[in-house]
Structure formats: structure tokens, C-alpha cells
Design a protein around this motif. Structure first.
Motif, short mmCIF file in Angstrom:
data_model
loop_
_atom_site.label_atom_id
_atom_site.label_comp_id
_atom_site.label_asym_id
_atom_site.label_seq_id
_atom_site.Cartn_x
_atom_site.Cartn_y
_atom_site.Cartn_z
N THR A 71 -1.64 6.51 7.65
CA THR A 71 -2.67 7.29 6.96
C THR A 71 -3.45 6.38 6.01
O THR A 71 -3.02 5.28 5.67
CB THR A 71 -2.04 8.44 6.17
N THR A 72 -4.63 6.85 5.60
CA THR A 72 -5.45 6.09 4.66
C THR A 72 -4.66 5.83 3.38
O THR A 72 -4.08 6.76 2.82
CB THR A 72 -6.73 6.86 4.33
N PRO A 73 -4.61 4.59 2.90
CA PRO A 73 -3.83 4.31 1.69
C PRO A 73 -4.31 5.12 0.49
O PRO A 73 -5.52 5.26 0.26
CB PRO A 73 -4.07 2.81 1.47
N LEU A 74 -3.36 5.63 -0.26
CA LEU A 74 -3.68 6.30 -1.53
C LEU A 74 -3.92 5.28 -2.63
O LEU A 74 -4.67 5.53 -3.58
CB LEU A 74 -2.54 7.23 -1.93
N ALA A 75 -3.25 4.14 -2.53
CA ALA A 75 -3.38 3.08 -3.54
C ALA A 75 -2.91 1.78 -2.93
O ALA A 75 -2.14 1.77 -1.96
CB ALA A 75 -2.55 3.41 -4.78
N VAL A 76 -3.38 0.68 -3.48
CA VAL A 76 -2.97 -0.66 -3.04
C VAL A 76 -2.68 -1.50 -4.28
O VAL A 76 -3.50 -1.55 -5.20
CB VAL A 76 -4.05 -1.34 -2.19
N TRP A 77 -1.52 -2.13 -4.30
CA TRP A 77 -1.16 -3.01 -5.41
C TRP A 77 -1.23 -4.47 -4.95
O TRP A 77 -0.76 -4.81 -3.86
CB TRP A 77 0.27 -2.74 -5.89
N ASN A 78 -1.79 -5.32 -5.80
CA ASN A 78 -1.77 -6.76 -5.56
C ASN A 78 -0.53 -7.34 -6.24
O ASN A 78 -0.36 -7.20 -7.45
CB ASN A 78 -3.03 -7.41 -6.13
N VAL A 79 0.32 -7.98 -5.46
CA VAL A 79 1.57 -8.54 -5.98
C VAL A 79 1.39 -10.04 -6.18
O VAL A 79 1.15 -10.77 -5.22
CB VAL A 79 2.74 -8.28 -5.00
N PRO A 80 1.49 -10.52 -7.41
CA PRO A 80 1.34 -11.96 -7.65
C PRO A 80 2.67 -12.69 -7.49
O PRO A 80 3.74 -12.07 -7.42
CB PRO A 80 0.89 -12.01 -9.11
N VAL A 81 2.60 -14.01 -7.41
CA VAL A 81 3.82 -14.82 -7.52
C VAL A 81 4.25 -14.78 -8.99
O VAL A 81 3.44 -15.02 -9.89
CB VAL A 81 3.57 -16.26 -7.07
N THR A 82 5.50 -14.43 -9.23
CA THR A 82 5.98 -14.26 -10.61
C THR A 82 6.94 -15.38 -10.99
O THR A 82 7.60 -15.98 -10.12
CB THR A 82 6.67 -12.90 -10.78
N GLU A 83 7.02 -15.65 -12.28
CA GLU A 83 7.82 -16.76 -12.79
C GLU A 83 9.25 -16.30 -13.11
O GLU A 83 9.49 -15.13 -13.41
CB GLU A 83 7.18 -17.31 -14.06
N PRO A 84 10.20 -17.22 -13.05
CA PRO A 84 11.57 -16.89 -13.47
C PRO A 84 11.62 -16.60 -14.97
O PRO A 84 10.77 -17.07 -15.74
CB PRO A 84 12.37 -18.16 -13.14
N VAL A 85 12.60 -15.82 -15.37
CA VAL A 85 12.81 -15.53 -16.79
C VAL A 85 14.24 -15.91 -17.14
O VAL A 85 15.14 -15.84 -16.31
CB VAL A 85 12.57 -14.04 -17.11
N SER A 86 14.43 -16.33 -18.39
CA SER A 86 15.76 -16.69 -18.88
C SER A 86 16.07 -15.87 -20.12
O SER A 86 15.19 -15.64 -20.95
CB SER A 86 15.83 -18.19 -19.21
N TYR A 87 17.30 -15.42 -20.25
CA TYR A 87 17.70 -14.64 -21.41
C TYR A 87 19.22 -14.63 -21.51
O TYR A 87 19.93 -15.01 -20.57
CB TYR A 87 17.17 -13.21 -21.31
N SER B 191 0.84 -1.20 0.00
CA SER B 191 0.00 0.00 0.00
C SER B 191 0.87 1.25 0.00
O SER B 191 1.99 1.25 0.51
CB SER B 191 -0.95 0.01 1.21
N LEU B 192 0.32 2.31 -0.58
CA LEU B 192 1.01 3.59 -0.71
C LEU B 192 0.33 4.61 0.20
O LEU B 192 -0.90 4.78 0.14
CB LEU B 192 0.96 4.07 -2.16
N HIS B 193 1.12 5.29 1.04
CA HIS B 193 0.58 6.25 2.01
C HIS B 193 1.31 7.58 1.88
O HIS B 193 2.48 7.63 1.49
CB HIS B 193 0.76 5.72 3.43
N ALA B 194 0.62 8.66 2.24
CA ALA B 194 1.22 9.99 2.23
C ALA B 194 1.57 10.41 3.65
O ALA B 194 0.72 10.36 4.55
CB ALA B 194 0.25 11.00 1.62
N ASP B 195 2.84 10.73 3.88
CA ASP B 195 3.34 11.40 5.09
C ASP B 195 3.51 10.51 6.32
O ASP B 195 4.27 10.85 7.21
CB ASP B 195 2.48 12.60 5.46
N ALA B 196 2.81 9.38 6.41
CA ALA B 196 2.94 8.53 7.59
C ALA B 196 2.48 7.12 7.24
O ALA B 196 1.74 6.91 6.27
CB ALA B 196 2.14 9.07 8.77
N LEU B 197 2.89 6.16 8.07
CA LEU B 197 2.56 4.76 7.80
C LEU B 197 1.09 4.45 8.01
O LEU B 197 0.55 3.52 7.40
CB LEU B 197 3.40 3.85 8.71
#
Length: 426
Positions: free
Chosen positions: A196-212, A188-194
Motif C-alpha cells: 500500500t502507499t506508504p503512510l510515512a518514510v523514515w531516513n535512517v542514518p549511520v549512527t555512532e557507538p555510545v559508551s557509558y 516505510s510505514l504501511h497500513a494493512d499490506a506491504l
């Protein structure tokens, strides 16, 4: 700066006279250096001898790292200079205030993608990992000292990192580049303090490895892949604020942030509106949008939510101690080996107009001391952690302030996990 030092003892002695400084007006606030050693002189004194000691200060010793300029600056402000025999407060003998001109910490450049590690001025319970060997190779070739080399990983629920001086005027969306190789969760993203009401919330998925294969090198690399997740800003916000990113699960990683600003002459609508009511600012479930917050309810009481821009009540939230059915759910969770702290809560949400609402869960000292997260208990007994922070209400009572998108049974749990840093190839 000079000071007179007298040996009041009966034997000859030596002393190191030390000069410390701190900026009381630093933009980094409580996270600025408490004291910096800026000068010192060693002197020898015979009994009853007095010497005047001149302590000269090189201005560069006052410098601190401007995370937004990526350079050292002498920050303007009111400095306190302290002379003593050590950095301990009890050993400070003389102090003087002095106003010093200099630069201000630069504003966060929101028109470009920002590496979180590069722009952070404070953090708690996080570790850092190389994002990409290809990026590292390119930046080293360019001899970039600051080049987005690292991502930030949470060690626990409640880990956080802060970025200074973001002008949020006109910001509508924020995109985060994230990853996890262990479990999904939210940031979650907050302004000025831990807390405060969140400005936004991101859902983080489990991500796969990449090869290159790294460009211009016959080297194959396998590493953790990152994805972009975007969230609407929950309500109109303007002006300059420090940004706090709070992790609500361990092992979540964030690389960078990108901000979408309102273009001059457009009217894209109000972020965070009810899905379908404004096609120019959609707010679909799971997108990370945050509804207009409601006032924290007291336990067992019904609280009318705040109104939106059209005068409509955004939600009515009721928080009660769990009934027999809620207690049975909590008992099943305990029987599976999960440590549930205290009694469950039953939360009902009526007239919800937005994706998320704020609820305040009252806790006693035992729950406050032992719980690490709040989780929703599904009908099948599955647990879904929710974003939250342990804080105090306006009466000074300890509460869990949580961000919810549904009513039902909620429990406080204690989780503990051993962490092993991921190998570079993982």
C-alpha cells in the motif's frame, strides 16, 4: 469431541488419533497458526475392532499470544476442529466448525512508546539484537518478561515486520528510534499490506557507538547508539489498521515507535502539505513526509496525478525507457562491478506539490526475478536506493512500485551481502 475408529486391516495395530484446531477469524489473519495440536489419544485395535475415542480439549491449548496485552488469550472466533492421523491435510478424516467466545486481540496502545519487537505478530527476513545493556539490566531487575529488550534488524531490502490493530484516527506524526552501523537507508510505514502507499518514510542514518557505565555497577559498556527520526503521516487516515514496517536496505535497526495524536479542539493542519504552505504542519525535504500519491503511469505515457484537498494536481509523472544518456549512465554503473538488471528508466516529474510521489516502473520476468532494489543514478554515477516493492498492477503485470522525490535516471540492481551478527559490544 469424540470419533469412532475402526481397524479395517487383518492385523492388530495402534493408532494415535489427533485433534487439531485453527481460528478462521483470527486478527492475525494468514499469520495465525494454521493448525494447533490440541488433543490426542493412542489406541490399540484388533482386526475389525471399533472404538469410540473421546478427545478432550483444555481451553488453554487454544490460546495465542496477544502482543498488545503481553499475555496469552483464547481468541474469539469460528474455529475448525480437525481429526486425523497427522497434521497433513490428506490425513484429516473428520472436521467440525464451532464458534468459541473469548477475547479479541487488544488495540495497539498509541499513547505510549512501543517497542516494535514486543508488539510484532509477523515478520520476514529480520533478526533481533539487544538494544541496551542498561535497559536489559533495569528490566531484569524489575522482573519484566516483556520489556523492550530487542531491536529489529533487516537482513535484506524488503525485510518487514508487522504490528496489529492500530487506531490511526487523529495520528499526525510518527517517531521511530533507529540505528545502523553499516549504511544509511529508509524504512516505510504501511497500513494493512506491504504494497500500500506508504503512510510515512523514515531516513535512517549511520549512527555512532555510545559508551557509558551501567547504573549501580562498575561496568563500562560500548554499544551501538540510536537516534530519533520523525515523519509526518502522508494523508488523512482513520480507523483500525495493521501496520507493516518495510526496510529498504539491509542492516537497518528499529527499536520503538511513538505516535503524535491530534489534540481535541485543535486544527494543526494537514500533514504532507507543500513546505511553507501550512506552518502548522511543515514538510521539509528529508523529513520522511510522503506526498499525495499519483496514479501509476504506464511506460512512456504521461499520467495526471490525483488532486489534493484544494483541487490542485499533486504531480504529473512520466516513465519511459531510458534514452542514450540513461543507457550510458547504466553502462558506467555496470563497469564499476554493480549488477544492473535490464534497461534503465527515465522518470520526469512535473508540477510536484509534495516531497514524494509514487511511480510505477514496468518490468519483464528477468528484471522481476533478479532485481533486489531500485536506485537513482546521479550525474556523477552515484547510486541512491529508493523505497519500493515488487508487485503487480491492476492488469496483473509485474512492476516496481517506488517512492521518489526527484526525476532522472533509475536502474534495477541486484545486491547480495553476507551478514555477520554484531558482537554485543559493537
Amino acid at each position: 469431541m469424540s470419533v469412532r475408529v475402526t481397524n479395517t486391516g487383518d492385523v492388530a495395530t495402534s493408532e494415535v488419533v489427533q485433534l487439531y484446531a485453527r481460528n478462521s477469524n483470527s486478527a492475525y489473519g494468514a499469520h495465525a497458526p494454521k493448525k494447533k495440536l490440541v488433543s490426542f489419544e493412542k489406541i490399540h485395535l484388533t482386526p475389525d475392532e471399533t472404538k469410540e475415542v473421546l478427545l478432550q480439549v483444555d481451553p488453554q491449548t487454544l490460546a495465542l499470544w496477544d502482543v498488545n496485552r503481553s499475555e496469552w488469550i483464547v481468541e474469539q472466533g469460528n474455529y475448525e476442529f480437525m481429526i486425523g492421523t497427522s497434521a497433513g491435510d490428506a490425513d484429516v478424516q473428520v472436521s467440525r466448525a464451532l464458534s468459541i467466545g473469548g477475547k479479541s486481540i487488544a488495540a495497539l496502545p498509541l499513547t505510549q512508546s512501543l517497542n516494535v519487537f514486543d508488539h510484532a505478530f509477523a515478520s520476514n527476513e529480520v533478526v533481533y539484537h539487544e538494544v541496551s545493556k542498561e535497559r536489559t539490566a533495569a528490566q531484569l531487575k524489575a522482573k519484566a518478561i516483556v520489556g523492550g529488550y530487542y531491536a529489529v534488524r533487516s537482513k535484506q531490502n524488503g525485510s518487514w515486520i508487522a504490528l496489529p490493530k492500530a487506531d490511526l484516527t487523529g495520528v499526525q506524526k510518527v517517531k521511530a528510534t533507529v540505528a545502523s552501523n553499516v549504511q544509511s537507508g529508509t524504512i516505510s510505514l504501511h497500513a494493512d499490506a506491504l504494497d500500500t502507499t506508504p503512510l510515512a518514510v523514515w531516513n535512517v542514518p549511520v549512527t555512532e557507538p555510545v559508551s557509558y557505565k551501567i547504573s549501580n555497577a562498575n561496568v563500562m559498556v560500548k554499544e551501538l547508539g540510536y537516534v530519533d527520526v520523525e515523519a509526518d503521516i502522508s494523508a488523512a487516515v482513520s480507523g483500525v489498521h495493521d501496520l507493516y514496517l518495510v526496510f529498504h536496505e539491509p542492516d537497518l535497526r528499529i527499536d520503538s515507535l511513538s505516535f503524535t495524536l491530534k489534540e481535541p479542539g485543535t486544527n494543526p493542519g494537514s500533514p504532507g502539505t507543500n513546505p511553507g504552505t501550512n506552518p502548522d504542519s511543515p514538510s521539509t525535504p528529508g523529513s520522511g513526509s510522503v506526498g499525495i500519491p499519483v496514479k501509476p503511469p504506464a511506460s512512456g505515457s504521461e499520467t495526471e496525478g490525483e488532486t489534493d484537498s484544494e483541487g490542485n494536481v499533486s504531480a504529473v509523472v512520466t516513465v519511459q525507457t531510458g534514452d542514450v544518456a540513461d543507457q550510458a549512465k547504466a553502462a558506467r554503473i555496470r563497469s564499476s562491478g554493480i549488477r544492473v538488471i535490464g534497461d534503465p528508466w527515465n522518470v520526469s516529474i512535473k508540477d510536484k506539490q509534495n516531497t514524494y510521489v509514487i511511480a510505477t516502473l514496468p518490468v519483464n520476468d528477468v528484471v522481476a526475478a533478479n532485481s533486489t532494489t531500485i536506485a537513482y543514478v546521479g550525474e556523477g554515477g552515484q547510486l541512491t536506493p529508493v523505497p519500493g516493492v515488487l508487485t503487480k498492477d491492476t492488469n496483473g503485470n509485474k512492476v516496481w512500485k517506488v517512492l521518489l522525490n526527484q526525476g532522472g535516471t533509475y536502474v534495477a540492481i541486484h545486491s547480495h551481502r553476507e551478514f555477520v551478527d554484531v558482537k554485543p559490544s559493537a
